[in-house]
Scaffold this motif. Structure first.
Motif, PDB file in Angstrom:
ATOM      1  N   TYR A  35       3.631  -7.793   2.761  1.00  0.00           N
ATOM      2  CA  TYR A  35       2.079  -6.959   2.843  1.00  0.00           C
ATOM      3  C   TYR A  35       1.626  -7.173   3.064  1.00  0.00           C
ATOM      4  CZ  TYR A  35       5.813  -3.889   0.265  1.00  0.00           C
ATOM      5  OH  TYR A  35       6.933  -3.643  -0.340  1.00  0.00           O
ATOM      6  N   ALA A  61      -4.879  -2.120  -3.065  1.00  0.00           N
ATOM      7  CA  ALA A  61      -3.063  -2.202  -3.108  1.00  0.00           C
ATOM      8  C   ALA A  61      -3.467  -4.010  -1.764  1.00  0.00           C
ATOM      9  CB  ALA A  61      -3.168  -1.490  -2.377  1.00  0.00           C
ATOM     10  N   ARG A  88       0.719  -1.767   0.062  1.00  0.00           N
ATOM     11  CA  ARG A  88      -0.330  -0.079   0.296  1.00  0.00           C
ATOM     12  C   ARG A  88       0.840   1.213  -0.277  1.00  0.00           C
ATOM     13  NH1 ARG A  88      -2.852  -2.773   4.678  1.00  0.00           N
ATOM     14  NH2 ARG A  88      -0.718  -3.515   4.883  1.00  0.00           N
ATOM     15  N   GLY A  89       0.443   2.332  -0.763  1.00  0.00           N
ATOM     16  CA  GLY A  89       0.774   3.421  -0.693  1.00  0.00           C
ATOM     17  C   GLY A  89       2.178   3.791   0.738  1.00  0.00           C
ATOM     18  N   ARG A  90       1.141   3.037   2.106  1.00  0.00           N
ATOM     19  CA  ARG A  90       1.712   4.142   2.944  1.00  0.00           C
ATOM     20  C   ARG A  90       3.077   2.631   3.606  1.00  0.00           C
ATOM     21  NH1 ARG A  90      -0.963   0.246   7.638  1.00  0.00           N
ATOM     22  NH2 ARG A  90      -3.192  -0.048   6.473  1.00  0.00           N
ATOM     23  N   ASP A  91       2.291   1.641   3.188  1.00  0.00           N
ATOM     24  CA  ASP A  91       4.333   0.360   2.583  1.00  0.00           C
ATOM     25  C   ASP A  91       4.939   0.993   2.608  1.00  0.00           C
ATOM     26  OD1 ASP A  91       2.386  -1.414   4.367  1.00  0.00           O
ATOM     27  OD2 ASP A  91       1.985  -2.069   2.538  1.00  0.00           O
ATOM     28  N   SER A 146       5.371   6.860  -2.596  1.00  0.00           N
ATOM     29  CA  SER A 146       4.199   6.576  -1.674  1.00  0.00           C
ATOM     30  C   SER A 146       2.455   6.693  -2.934  1.00  0.00           C
ATOM     31  CB  SER A 146       3.811   6.714  -0.901  1.00  0.00           C
ATOM     32  OG  SER A 146       3.126   8.237  -0.464  1.00  0.00           O
ATOM     33  N   ARG A 173      -7.716   3.468  -2.968  1.00  0.00           N
ATOM     34  CA  ARG A 173      -6.110   3.151  -4.215  1.00  0.00           C
ATOM     35  C   ARG A 173      -5.689   2.070  -3.181  1.00  0.00           C
ATOM     36  NH1 ARG A 173      -2.164   5.279  -6.319  1.00  0.00           N
ATOM     37  NH2 ARG A 173      -0.377   4.970  -4.847  1.00  0.00           N
ATOM     38  N   ASN A 174      -5.567   2.339  -1.180  1.00  0.00           N
ATOM     39  CA  ASN A 174      -5.288   1.183  -0.519  1.00  0.00           C
ATOM     40  C   ASN A 174      -5.988  -0.573  -0.710  1.00  0.00           C
ATOM     41  OD1 ASN A 174      -3.141   2.375   0.937  1.00  0.00           O
ATOM     42  ND2 ASN A 174      -4.502   3.708   2.706  1.00  0.00           N
ATOM     43  N   ARG A 209      -4.800  -6.782  -4.519  1.00  0.00           N
ATOM     44  CA  ARG A 209      -3.583  -7.444  -4.939  1.00  0.00           C
ATOM     45  C   ARG A 209      -3.275  -8.161  -4.266  1.00  0.00           C
ATOM     46  NH1 ARG A 209      -3.114  -1.643  -6.726  1.00  0.00           N
ATOM     47  NH2 ARG A 209      -1.698  -1.291  -5.245  1.00  0.00           N
TER      48      ARG A 209
END
Lengths: 407, 276
Positions: B131, B99, A324-327, A396, B95-96, B102
């Motif tokens: 992740y 992710a 994710r973006g924050r990762d 990110s 978006r999150n 996915r």
């Protein structure tokens, strides 16, 4: 992704680009080393001043004749001869917070023994002088009140004078000549070493005040160059100073709000003045060091930006497999912080080494404080967060499709 | 709309009723803005892919097949229409959340392999699990298992540079499989490979499909597409043709034939998924 996983990922990424990582952290290394070394030396200077002040005597106050103005014309400090032994006796008697009072007159002159001679400082004082200055007798004894009252021709020698006149032989009981007046050596002072302004404190001859002023200098006056007073405790120094001021004004017929014709100085004031200098210097050096920390963090930001661009495809892969973006943000932020903190740790080691080396080479003391080291490290880490945030944010926010297509 | 998948694949479903499709799109539309121009990359795609199906998506460049694959892969959001992945509408997720989808439900295999450089095969395969919060030991165990599944059990510590193209693509397949996805998306997976290695990769996909995994393959090579059970052809943002492959090529058989014709090219071990 948790913090440990991103820490491992960050370390791995930095290891793969070892040279670049080292260059990126160089700015921080230098900045932290500079901060630690300058603060250590600045603190060392303060410590040295404090030590020297302590070596002058605890809770010490000095009373000196001051300036008077006559018909509107002021004379300089010490120009008057209005401080007397009677003033000293009055302080001793009436100022209850004063522990000891000693008069002090200085004179320079030749001391001679056999075929050796030496030019030194002769100080006329009383037995209280040793207690006020916290000075020990190494050999023999100090002259007492009777010798002072009688103007006895006795003296106590500093270690340097003993070395110059006697070499290794025992000076106790031997007659020497002080400015052509024969005096018996009754004691030798313990060595005290260098004073705060580099002078040799052991290059001195002590003799009863009456003997120096009346017999050697041939003066009939009762005036003293200085009165040394010790307060009964460190917290009584200010009170003692006030009491002395009001007592002497009274004795010198000066109104309570009038300008005094004497000065009272305490060592705390002198120490503060010296510390203020050291602090000014420290602040100056520390601000230079902080600027270099800023420059260092700009270096990290720059490298992180390049790194994000270069690793666009990697970011795309990470996002495609579920990052994710924050990762991604956390990963790049961690890299920047690791760079800064590792740089900080190397800088700390370097700074401590530098401070020790300078201390050894120049004879400056260095006080290495763990608080300063901790604070500097936290500051370096913060610089890493600030430097890394924008590049990490950019990473990110990448579009995974675009990032995967990046060549 | 074509008929549902063969009953043979559906028979594997534990449910008594007809299993829901893994991919279900309804009038899926994607419009890009390029300056003042509106580019209608997809103009309403309605398509189902059932569990265990091996579908090839074909089409010329600009036909919309890549856009479709990005939408099905949750890398992008549709302008209109709906997309149900495993019954869940993912067309309006953030978006999150995409992710997360996915990472949990999809696996990707790309033309350029897209492995992390200077990183061992094992660590590359561990990446998707990182992740999902899988712990270190478990991560290594599962990554090693996935690599064994594609025949690279003895190459765990090799970096991409130390592996051949075919081996790199197998690492990528292992990475796509490691989170046990509902759907594997392969975007021109044979584009950078020679013909023999391409067939090897097809063999792996055929085996995975036979084990019940759903595979969507994007390719422009007709003979590669012939390994799938079904070929969907895109043109101008619409499905032009959607047909079953009457007699899919069996990659394993082709390999045996090639090796008997040209034994000098044969790897030492031609058994399923083992590395040359």
């Amino acid at each position: 992704m948790n913090i440990f996983a991103s820490l491992r990922t960050a370390l791995r990424a930095l290891r793969k680009n070892m040279l670049r990582s080292l260059l990126a952290m160089l700015g921080i290394v230098i900045a932290v080393a500079a901060v630690v070394a300058t603060v250590a030396i600045g603190e060392g200077a303060k410590q040295q001043v404090a030590d020297q002040m302590a070596s002058l005597g605890a809770n010490l106050l000095m009373v000196m004749p001051g300036s008077i103005s006559s018909k509107g014309v002021a004379t300089g400090a010490g120009a008057t001869q209005n401080l007397t032994r009677a003033d000293g006796a009055a302080i001793e008697k009436e100022v209850t917070s004063a522990a000891q009072v000693a008069p002090l007159n200085r004179s320079n002159g030749q001391v001679i023994y056999g075929d050796s001679n030496w030019y030194t400082t002769i100080q006329g004082t009383t037995a209280a002088f040793l207690e006020i200055r916290q000075w020990q007798i190494a050999q023999g004894e100090m002259f007492g009140r009777e010798e002072d009252a009688a103007g006895a021709k006795v003296c106590v020698l500093g270690q340097t004078v003993v070395d110059k006149l006697f070499g290794d032989s025992n000076p106790i009981g031997v007659q020497i000549r002080v400015k052509h007046v024969p005096c018996k050596v009754v004691g030798v002072l313990a060595a005290k070493g260098q004073g705060s302004w580099g002078q040799d404190q052991d290059d001195v001859v002590l003799m009863p005040w009456t003997t120096l002023v009346h017999r050697i200098n041939g003066s009939a006056a009762d005036t003293v160059q200085q009165l040394m007073v010790s307060a009964r405790g460190p917290d009584l120094v200010d009170a003692t100073q006030k009491d002395i001021e009001s007592l002497l004004k009274q004795r010198h017929h000066i109104a309570e709000e009038g300008e005094p014709d004497f000065m009272v100085r305490n060592l705390a004031e002198m120490q503060n003045a010296a510390n203020a200098q050291a602090t000014t210097l420290s602040v100056l050096l520390a601000s230079v060091a902080l600027i270099s920390l800023l420059v260092g963090s700009i270096g990290i930001a720059n490298v992180m930006l390049v790194s994000v661009t270069e690793r666009t495809r990697e970011i795309g892969i990470r996002m495609a497999v579920g990052g994710r973006g924050r990762d991604v943000l956390l990963q790049f932020l961690t890299e920047a912080v690791v760079l800064a903190v590792v740089g900080g740790i190397i800088g700390l080691a370097l700074g401590v080494g530098l401070a020790r080396w300078m201390a050894a080479q120049q004879g400056w003391p260095a006080v290495i404080s763990t608080t300063v080291m901790g604070a500097t490290l936290v500051l370096a880490g913060a610089a890493g967060v600030i430097a890394g945030f924008y590049p990490a944010l950019r990473a990110s926010r990448l579009d995974p499709i675009e990032a995967l297509r990046f060549e | 709309m074509r008929a549902p998948a063969e009953s043979a694949t559906r028979a594997k479903s534990p449910q008594w009723k007809v299993s829901r499709p893994v991919v279900q799109t309804d009038a899926l539309t994607k419009t890009y803005k390029m300056g003042d121009m509106q580019v209608r990359a997809l103009r309403g795609i309605t398509l189902n892919i059932e569990q265990g199906e091996f579908v090839a998506v074909m089409g010329q460049s600009g036909s919309g097949k890549s856009t479709f694959m990005n939408l099905v892969g949750c890398l992008d959001k549709p302008s209109a229409g709906h997309y149900l992945l495993d019954g869940e509408d993912v067309s309006r997720l953030s978006r999150n959340d995409l992710a997360g989808v996915r990472g949990r439900q999809l696996g990707f295999v790309f033309q350029g392999f897209n492995l992390l450089p200077r990183t061992s095969a094992l660590e590359n395969v561990e990446l998707p699990m990182l992740y999902q919060g899988v712990k270190g030991k478990e991560r290594q165990r599962r990554a090693a298992k996935a690599l064994e599944r594609v025949g690279l059990g003895d190459r765990l510590d090799h970096t991409p540079a130390q592996l051949s193209g075919g081996q790199q693509q197998r690492v990528a397949i292992a990475r796509a499989l490691v989170n046990e996805p509902r759907l594997v998306l392969a975007d021109e997976p044979t584009g950078n490979l020679d013909s023999r290695t391409s067939i090897e990769v097809m063999a792996i996909f055929q085996e995975l499909a036979a084990q019940g995994l759903t595979v969507m393959l994007v390719t422009h090579e007709p003979d590669i597409a012939q390994h799938a059970m079904r070929v969907v052809t895109f043109r101008d943002g619409l499905v032009q043709r959607d047909e079953r492959v009457a007699k899919p090529l069996i990659a394993r058989e082709e390999l045996t034939r090639i090796d008997s014709e040209r034994p000098e090219d044969a790897p030492l071990d031609v058994s399923a998924g083992s590395a040359p």
